[in-house]
Scaffold this active site. Structure first.
Site, short mmCIF file in Angstrom:
data_model
loop_
_atom_site.label_atom_id
_atom_site.label_comp_id
_atom_site.label_asym_id
_atom_site.label_seq_id
_atom_site.Cartn_x
_atom_site.Cartn_y
_atom_site.Cartn_z
N GLY A 109 -29.99 46.76 -22.33
CA GLY A 109 -28.75 46.43 -23.03
C GLY A 109 -27.95 45.35 -22.31
N CYS A 110 -27.89 45.45 -21.00
CA CYS A 110 -27.12 44.48 -20.21
C CYS A 110 -27.76 43.10 -20.26
CB CYS A 110 -26.98 44.97 -18.78
SG CYS A 110 -26.07 46.54 -18.67
N THR A 111 -29.08 43.06 -20.26
CA THR A 111 -29.79 41.78 -20.37
C THR A 111 -29.55 41.16 -21.73
OG1 THR A 111 -31.45 42.51 -18.78
CG2 THR A 111 -32.05 40.67 -20.22
#
Length: 152
Positions: free
Chosen positions: A43-45
């Site tokens: 998700g962060c990527t």
């Protein structure tokens, strides 16, 4: 979390590349501060890649996008290099900024509770006041929604 219309807390934190960045350095531009849990997670990527893809559009709206997590500068450098990110990432290893902005909260996963960064985004105006808050971000479509708010 902060209230809309309040002056965002000041900060000076190390960023990828080894320099520091302060809220005072950003006066005169709108600022997107997006808080995320951890570098190199799915998700962060995705979120970092989405903001990077829209960097020129944010710049055209006189807006700078900044990611903040508790990861180290070294981890941020690796994350930026691995994914060719074009946005600054601040390292809040001691968690002061996360606490000041109200994103260090109790979370739960698989029945266990723990403290962590809640994925949240703030849009600040040119003077550093909070214009808008996204308190519990869903990654898909988020960068586009923030861009739309920055453009209005």
């Amino acid at each position: 979390m902060l209230d809309i219309g309040t002056l965002a807390p000041d900060f000076t934190l190390p960023r990828d590349g080894g320099t520091d960045l302060s809220r005072a350095d950003l006066i005169g531009r709108k600022v997107v501060l997006y808080f995320y849990p951890k570098d190199n997670t799915p998700g962060c990527t995705t979120e970092a890649l989405d903001f990077t893809a829209m960097k020129a559009q944010f710049e055209a709206a006189n807006t700078v996008v900044i990611g903040i997590s508790k990861d180290s500068v070294k981890k941020h450098d690796n994350f930026c290099k691995k994914h060719d990110l074009g946005i600054p990432l601040l390292s809040d290893e001691n968690g002061t900024m996360c606490e000041d902005y109200g994103v260090w909260q109790e979370k739960s996963m698989y029945g266990k509770t723990f403290m962590g960064i809640v994925r949240a985004t703030y849009l600040l105006d040119e003077a550093g006041k909070v214009l808008r808050i996204w308190p519990k971000v869903k990654v898909k479509g988020h960068a586009a929604e923030v861009l739309e708010a920055a453009q209005s």
